[in-house]
Write a protein that holds these residues in place. Structure first.
Motif, short mmCIF file in Angstrom:
data_model
loop_
_atom_site.label_atom_id
_atom_site.label_comp_id
_atom_site.label_asym_id
_atom_site.label_seq_id
_atom_site.Cartn_x
_atom_site.Cartn_y
_atom_site.Cartn_z
N GLU A 33 0.87 -1.12 0.04
CA GLU A 33 -0.03 0.10 -0.09
C GLU A 33 0.71 1.10 -0.04
N SER A 37 0.92 4.12 -2.90
CA SER A 37 1.02 5.52 -2.73
C SER A 37 2.27 6.28 -3.08
N GLN A 38 3.49 5.85 -2.66
CA GLN A 38 4.61 6.73 -3.02
C GLN A 38 4.61 6.97 -4.49
N GLN A 41 2.35 9.43 -5.98
CA GLN A 41 2.73 10.48 -5.96
C GLN A 41 3.96 11.19 -6.79
N GLU A 46 -1.65 3.49 -11.83
CA GLU A 46 -1.88 2.26 -11.22
C GLU A 46 -1.00 1.20 -12.24
#
Length: 191
Positions: A33, A37-38, A41, A46
């Protein structure tokens, strides 16, 4: 690899990690996860992240082996090592192959583009010669008039071919570079 969403990827990873204890499974899931997320950013999609990580089953097999060995999770953990299917080595090989092909393909495309450009210029010059020869001969016969008109059309056609060859050649080379970039980035999948 089949295109997955993040949720599908995580579900398959969780299921494949079943041999691990719930605590260890949750550690891996939390790290994935965080990885998602990193990377998001940093501007990755995806699909880019999933492609880089490889299949969830391969990743799970890696972590199961780590936990079952005496090395332990934190001593030997690396998500990038878990994604051995899409390692940088595979990308390097594909980049090398397409780079080598580009050494052959790009000059060939440029040569064809220049050949059509030269053909267009030749038509243009031939048309101008026809026009000027009809004026130099200064004949008022209808045959020389048609030669002059044909020369004008030939010159315009030559200019059209020359401009079109450069335009289409540059456009084709641009498409080729985009194809190569996508081929390397997505492993041949359409984007």
């Amino acid at each position: 690899m089949i295109l997955l969403t993040k949720q599908e990827y995580m579900q398959r990873l969780y299921k494949a990690l079943k041999p691990l204890s719930k605590e260890n499974r949750n550690k891996v899931m939390n790290d994935y996860e965080l990885q998602f997320s990193q990377e998001m950013q940093n501007g990755k999609t995806e699909q880019d992240i999933i492609y880089d990580l490889g299949s969830p089953e391969d990743a799970a097999e890696y972590f199961i082996n780590i936990y079952q060995s005496d090395r332990g999770y934190h001593d030997h953990y690396n998500i990038e090592q878990a994604s051995n299917k899409n390692s940088s080595t595979a990308h390097s090989w594909e980049a090398a192959i397409w780079g080598t092909l580009s050494i052959i393909i790009i000059p060939t495309m440029i040569a064809i583009m220049l050949a059509f450009f030269a053909l267009g210029i030749a038509f243009c010059i031939a048309g101008m010669v026809m026009v000027f020869s009809s004026f130099i001969l200064n004949s008022l016969s209808i045959g020389f008039f048609f030669i002059a008109v044909a020369g004008v059309f030939l010159s315009v056609f030559g200019i059209f071919i020359a401009i079109l060859s450069i335009y289409d050649g540059i456009k084709l080379i641009g498409k080729y570079f985009r194809f190569i970039r996508n081929r390397i980035k997505y492993g041949g999948k359409a984007k």
